[in-house]
Structures are given as structure tokens and as C-alpha cells.
Motif scaffolding. Structure first.
Motif, short mmCIF file in Angstrom:
data_model
loop_
_atom_site.label_atom_id
_atom_site.label_comp_id
_atom_site.label_asym_id
_atom_site.label_seq_id
_atom_site.Cartn_x
_atom_site.Cartn_y
_atom_site.Cartn_z
N LYS A 1 0.83 -1.21 0.00
CA LYS A 1 0.00 0.00 0.00
C LYS A 1 0.87 1.26 0.00
O LYS A 1 0.51 2.27 -0.60
CB LYS A 1 -0.95 0.00 1.19
CG LYS A 1 -2.11 0.99 1.02
CD LYS A 1 -3.30 0.68 1.91
CE LYS A 1 -4.49 1.56 1.57
NZ LYS A 1 -5.68 1.24 2.37
N ILE A 2 2.02 1.21 0.68
CA ILE A 2 2.94 2.36 0.69
C ILE A 2 3.36 2.70 -0.75
O ILE A 2 3.33 3.86 -1.16
CB ILE A 2 4.17 2.08 1.57
CG1 ILE A 2 3.79 2.25 3.05
CG2 ILE A 2 5.34 2.99 1.22
CD1 ILE A 2 4.84 1.81 4.03
N THR A 3 3.72 1.70 -1.51
CA THR A 3 4.11 1.92 -2.91
C THR A 3 2.95 2.53 -3.70
O THR A 3 3.13 3.48 -4.46
CB THR A 3 4.57 0.60 -3.56
OG1 THR A 3 5.76 0.16 -2.88
CG2 THR A 3 4.87 0.77 -5.04
N GLU A 4 1.74 2.02 -3.49
CA GLU A 4 0.56 2.53 -4.20
C GLU A 4 0.29 3.99 -3.84
O GLU A 4 -0.01 4.81 -4.72
CB GLU A 4 -0.66 1.67 -3.86
CG GLU A 4 -0.61 0.28 -4.45
CD GLU A 4 -1.74 -0.61 -3.96
OE1 GLU A 4 -2.52 -0.18 -3.07
OE2 GLU A 4 -1.85 -1.75 -4.45
N VAL A 5 0.41 4.32 -2.55
CA VAL A 5 0.17 5.70 -2.11
C VAL A 5 1.18 6.65 -2.75
O VAL A 5 0.82 7.71 -3.28
CB VAL A 5 0.23 5.82 -0.56
CG1 VAL A 5 0.19 7.29 -0.12
CG2 VAL A 5 -0.91 5.05 0.09
N LEU A 6 2.45 6.27 -2.70
CA LEU A 6 3.50 7.14 -3.25
C LEU A 6 3.33 7.33 -4.76
O LEU A 6 3.54 8.42 -5.28
CB LEU A 6 4.88 6.57 -2.93
CG LEU A 6 5.28 6.62 -1.45
CD1 LEU A 6 6.59 5.88 -1.21
CD2 LEU A 6 5.39 8.06 -0.94
N GLU A 7 2.92 6.28 -5.44
CA GLU A 7 2.73 6.38 -6.90
C GLU A 7 1.51 7.22 -7.26
O GLU A 7 1.56 8.10 -8.11
CB GLU A 7 2.61 4.98 -7.51
CG GLU A 7 3.94 4.24 -7.59
CD GLU A 7 3.80 2.81 -8.08
OE1 GLU A 7 2.64 2.34 -8.26
OE2 GLU A 7 4.83 2.15 -8.28
#
Length: 312
Positions: free
Chosen positions: A177-183
Motif C-alpha cells: 500500500k505504501i508503494t501505491e500511495v506514493l505512486e
């Protein structure tokens, strides 16, 4: 601490609320707990989070806790206040109070009694953002609150509300989810990890700016962060894995608050491990299991009483 310009990064432990054996806020233990965090060189302190048992606190107690913490910290590190509520009006009122009481930023849960639909969630966070002029961190903690904030909603809020600029991701798997948020947020959102630091190292590797764990092992979290940002990833990973069994046992459902407090009491940071209903006190078997995870390790918490005794 300049409220409008504060930048959050690094280690922001969620301050426990020490109680006496009779269940009242223990003001002296609270002061000692703040000193323990500052001694560990934390980057900031968060209060009124889930690990603070914030859902059990009375309004007057919040005022006392905020006054004590701001008095001990004296502007040396930023303070993040939890100000989520079961309804929009309550969250707005609590958020306004928090800013006046010394918060440099807010950590806000979505409404967690009646689960909001997408429209209600946007309205709730937008109203809070308009009511204050300090940074807001969306707290995505579905394990604790039963409400998950979709990444698309986070991105929309960050685009529409200038001061919604942080997210604490506690929805497992946090790393994905961290990767999704940052993207999806196109650089508007800075991400912190939660879940007591269960995936701390991996979160840092994925671009998290820091972590907001419980408060009994701040020195360990600070050292992992220091090693990581200095480029020594291998050493940071090794230290994280050394402490992972201890971190994991601090997430035991129903007993987590007791685990945190038992360790703080063991080291003499706080005087009592009392937790308020609906949290359950731990028994001797779980206490033994907790302390076994620290066998062969040397966190500051277990040496705190000795240190203060030697200092008179």
C-alpha cells in the motif's frame, strides 16, 4: 516549533498513557516516559494514538496529558496529536483544540463507529483540513478501526486539501500500500509506517519517511533509521531482524497495550502496567514470553531504572 512549516520524518513513537494501579493518569510516569523518548533522540512524539488508549480518555485527561507533554518537550521535537472521532463535528472540535494545545500536526482516523462511504469520508477529512492550518496525517488503520481508506481517496484529498500531506499506512500488507500511495499521490503525500514497526525495514526500502511504533523501544527504531539513511542498509536490516520477535509480540490482539506497558514498567520508566477496559492485562505466561524475546538484546528500556538510580 513552527507549526505551519514542520516536516515529519524519522521515528515518532506513539506515547502510552501511564495510569496508576487505580486507573488514574499517572502524571509523574508520563513525564518520565517523555524524557525516555527524548533521551533516545526520537525525531518527534505522537500522542492520543491507538497505543495511547485514546479511546478510553476523558476530555479533562486529554488536556492534562497535552499540557504535561508540551511542558516536557519544550518545542525540542514536533508533536503529532491524534484527533480522529466517531463523527465529523467531534473530529473538527478535537482538531481545533489539538492545534491550540500544542500539536504541530494531526493524525486523523476516519469515523470508526458507522463506517463511512466514499462521499462521507471525503467530507469528514476535508472539514478537518479546513478547520486547522497545520499538516494532517491520514491514519489508515483498518485492523484497529475497521475502516480502510482507499488509496484513490487519499490521493484525491491530498490534491484538494493542501495541508493533507501525510499518511500513516497500517493496512496489511503495509509495504504494497505504501508503494501505491506514493505512486498515486504524485509526490503530495509523505508516508509513515505503523503496525508497531512490523515491516519497518521493508517500509523504509519502499520510500516511507519513517515509522510510528509503540514507545518502549525508541532507541532501537532510531538506530535502525540512522543506519538506513546513512546508507548502511545491511546493518539496519540486521538490527531490525534481531528485534522482530519482540516487535511482533507487541501486536498480540487484545493484549498489545499491556505488552508495551509491561516492558516500560520492567525498566522503571513507568510505575504501573495498568490498562483500561477493554484492554486486558497480561498474565505471567505472556509476560515471560515477552521478556524472552529480549533475551540477549540490550534495549535502553531495560537499563532505564539503573541509569536514573545512578544519576540520583
Amino acid at each position: 516549533m513552527s507549526t505551519s512549516q514542520v516536516t515529519l520524518e524519522g521515528v515518532y513513537p506513539i506515547l502510552a498513557t501511564p495510569f496508576t494501579d487505580r486507573g488514574e493518569v499517572d502524571e509523574e510516569s508520563l513525564r518520565e516516559l517523555v524524557r525516555f523518548q527524548l533521551q533516545a533522540k526520537v525525531n518527534g512524539i505522537a500522542l492520543f494514538g491507538n497505543a495511547s488508549e485514546m479511546y478510553t480518555l476523558l476530555e479533562r485527561e486529554r488536556e492534562v496529558i497535552a499540557a504535561i507533554v508540551t511542558d516536557e518537550v519544550k518545542g525540542r521535537v514536533p508533536l503529532v496529536f491524534g484527533s480522529g472521532h466517531t463523527g465529523l463535528e467531534g473530529a473538527v472540535q478535537l482538531s481545533k483544540w489539538a492545534q491550540k494545545a500544542g500539536a504541530d500536526a494531526l493524525m486523523v482516523l476516519p469515523p470508526y463507529m458507522v463506517k463511512p462511504d466514499g462521499k462521507r469520508m471525503i467530507e469528514y477529512f476535508s472539514a478537518i483540513a479546513k478547520a486547522v492550518d497545520i499538516p494532517i496525517m491520514l491514519q489508515d488503520a483498518p485492523v484497529a478501526s475497521g475502516v480502510s481508506i482507499p488509496v484513490s481517496t487519499m490521493a484525491k484529498l491530498a490534491k484538494e486539501c493542501e495541508n493533507i500531506s501525510y499518511v500513516k499506512v497500517e493496512a496489511p500488507p503495509t509495504t504494497v500500500k505504501i508503494t501505491e500511495v506514493l505512486e498515486q499521490s504524485e509526490g503530495r503525500l509523505t508516508v509513515f509506517g505503523g503496525l508497531n514497526g512490523m515491516y519497518y525495514y521493508e517500509e523504509l526500502c519502499r520510500g516511507a519517511a519513517g515509522t510510528m511504533p509503540a514507545c518502549e523501544f525508541p532507541d532501537v527504531c532510531v538506530e535502525i533509521y540512522r543506519r538506513f539513511v546513512s546508507g548502511d542498509r545491511e546493518s539496519a536490516r540486521a538490527l531490525f531482524y534481531q528485534y522482530l520477535p519482540f516487535i511482533r509480540i507487541g501486536t498480540v490482539a487484545g493484549f498489545a497495550m499491556s505488552v508495551h506497558k509491561e516492558v516500560l514498567k520492567e525498566g522503571g520508566v513507568i510505575q504501573s502496567a495498568y490498562v483500561r477496559n477493554p484492554n486486558a492485562p497480561i498474565d505471567n505466561i505472556l509476560r515471560k514470553e515477552v521478556l524472552e524475546t529480549l533475551s540477549g538484546l540490550d534495549p535502553h528500556v531495560l537499563r532505564w531504572k539503573r541509569r536514573t538510580d545512578l544519576n540520583g
